[in-house]
Design a protein around this motif. Structure first.
Motif, short mmCIF file in Angstrom:
data_model
loop_
_atom_site.label_atom_id
_atom_site.label_comp_id
_atom_site.label_asym_id
_atom_site.label_seq_id
_atom_site.Cartn_x
_atom_site.Cartn_y
_atom_site.Cartn_z
N LYS A 195 0.73 -1.31 0.45
CA LYS A 195 0.50 -0.15 0.51
C LYS A 195 0.56 0.92 0.10
N ASN A 196 2.08 1.60 0.69
CA ASN A 196 2.68 2.05 0.72
C ASN A 196 3.78 2.85 -0.14
N ALA A 197 3.68 1.70 -1.61
CA ALA A 197 4.46 1.83 -2.46
C ALA A 197 3.28 2.14 -3.82
N SER A 198 1.86 2.35 -2.95
CA SER A 198 1.59 2.16 -4.42
C SER A 198 1.16 0.97 -5.03
N ARG A 199 1.11 -0.15 -4.94
CA ARG A 199 0.85 -1.66 -5.31
C ARG A 199 0.26 -2.31 -4.67
N GLU A 200 -0.60 -3.49 -4.61
CA GLU A 200 -1.53 -4.38 -5.21
C GLU A 200 -1.14 -5.50 -3.90
N PRO A 201 -1.50 -5.90 -3.25
CA PRO A 201 -0.61 -6.38 -1.80
C PRO A 201 -0.35 -8.23 -2.70
N GLN A 202 -1.20 -8.38 -3.79
CA GLN A 202 -1.14 -10.13 -4.32
C GLN A 202 -0.68 -9.74 -5.41
N GLU A 203 0.35 -8.36 -5.55
CA GLU A 203 1.32 -8.75 -6.60
C GLU A 203 2.96 -8.66 -5.93
N ILE A 204 2.96 -9.72 -4.65
CA ILE A 204 4.14 -10.20 -3.61
C ILE A 204 3.23 -11.11 -3.07
N ASN A 205 4.43 -11.93 -3.86
CA ASN A 205 4.46 -13.36 -2.57
C ASN A 205 5.45 -13.42 -1.74
N LYS A 221 13.02 -8.21 -18.40
CA LYS A 221 12.41 -8.46 -18.45
C LYS A 221 11.47 -7.98 -20.52
N GLN A 222 12.30 -6.96 -20.34
CA GLN A 222 12.04 -6.60 -22.61
C GLN A 222 12.13 -6.99 -23.23
N LEU A 223 13.36 -7.98 -22.77
CA LEU A 223 14.46 -9.12 -24.04
C LEU A 223 12.91 -10.59 -23.74
N TYR A 224 12.63 -10.76 -22.30
CA TYR A 224 11.10 -12.37 -22.55
C TYR A 224 10.99 -11.60 -21.87
N PRO A 225 10.08 -11.56 -22.34
CA PRO A 225 8.31 -10.99 -21.40
C PRO A 225 7.73 -12.04 -20.93
N GLN A 226 8.03 -13.53 -20.27
CA GLN A 226 7.61 -14.52 -19.50
C GLN A 226 8.87 -14.05 -18.13
N ILE A 227 9.52 -13.59 -18.22
CA ILE A 227 9.88 -12.92 -16.17
C ILE A 227 9.44 -11.86 -16.24
N ASP A 228 8.62 -12.21 -14.62
CA ASP A 228 8.01 -11.82 -13.28
C ASP A 228 8.37 -11.49 -11.80
N THR A 229 9.46 -12.20 -12.13
CA THR A 229 9.65 -12.77 -11.01
C THR A 229 10.85 -11.79 -9.30
N LEU A 230 10.94 -11.01 -9.17
CA LEU A 230 12.38 -10.51 -8.41
C LEU A 230 12.12 -10.17 -6.87
#
Length: 234
Positions: A20-30, A190-199
């Motif tokens: 919330k503090n980072a203006s993100r959705e909690p479900q974005e973070i595992n 991610k720009q090179l490999y669109p499947q990239i989704d995890t940091l």
């Protein structure tokens, strides 16, 4: 409710507030519950609270846990987050769903060759030594793309993103610089490999800052399970 379940709820609330503090959705973070050195009963307690992602560092210890829980708790997703030696790649490739600590072409090739064809591709993250510390594993930022290209040629592993452990005991400014550089590398990949989704970055002590800089997976151990015993892999 057990102590572990209470602590897990508290960690989930921390993640939600940080998002919330980072203006993100909690479900974005595992949340990855790091259960290394902890007994199977602790994993079961966290599972009963709804936790499904668990991280292990030691291959022999993890193998015992995974095999013991395989039937009753088949929906657990196992993440290997420790240093990976060549002589352990076969076991890891057979038992785990994820490897976060890939930093060599040789290990990538072995994981792909040893992954059973009956299983889906093994998800992997490239480990980045963001602080350029000689005591830590990982590639430098300018080496990420080269390793990613090699991984992309391998049939039985799937590149999903980056993992890092920021420098310890540094001031906030340096921590922010490291996380910003890591996030930039993540976006470029991610720009090179669109499947990239995890940091994969952020732990018990710094998850809020990591989430501010784009973390999609935080690795929490002591804040859920308590202090760990030191253990050396054999």
């Amino acid at each position: 409710m057990t102590s572990i379940q209470n602590k897990l709820k508290h960690s989930q609330k921390r993640i939600a507030q940080a998002a919330k503090n980072a203006s993100r959705e909690p479900q974005e973070i595992n949340l990855l519950a790091v259960s290394k050195t902890k007994p199977i009963s602790d994993i079961v307690e966290a599972y009963q609270e709804g936790q499904r992602l668990f991280g292990e560092n030691y291959v022999q210890e993890a193998e015992i846990k995974i095999r013991a829980l395989k039937e009753t708790y088949a929906d657990i997703e196992w993440h290997f987050i420790g240093p990976l030696q060549s002589n352990k790649t076969k076991t890891v490739s057979q038992l785990f769903h994820w490897v976060h600590t890939l930093d060599r072409e040789k290990i990538a090739t072995r994981l792909s060759e040893q992954r059973p064809d009956t299983l889906p591709p093994l998800n992997v993250c490239i480990q980045v030594n963001i602080g350029k510390e000689i005591t830590k594993s990982g590639v430098q930022c300018n080496e990420i793309i080269t390793l990613a290209k090699h991984i992309s040629t391998l049939p039985n592993i799937q590149l999903r993103g980056l993992m890092a452990i920021p420098s310890a005991n540094v001031d906030e400014q340096k921590a922010r610089l490291e996380l910003a550089q890591l996030h930039s590398s993540f976006i470029a990949l991610k720009q090179l490999y669109p499947q990239i989704d995890t940091l994969s970055v952020g732990m018990s002590q710094d998850l809020e800052l990591a989430i501010e800089y784009g973390s999609t997976l935080v690795r929490i151990g002591s804040a859920i399970f308590g202090a760990r015993k030191n253990k050396k892999e054999t």
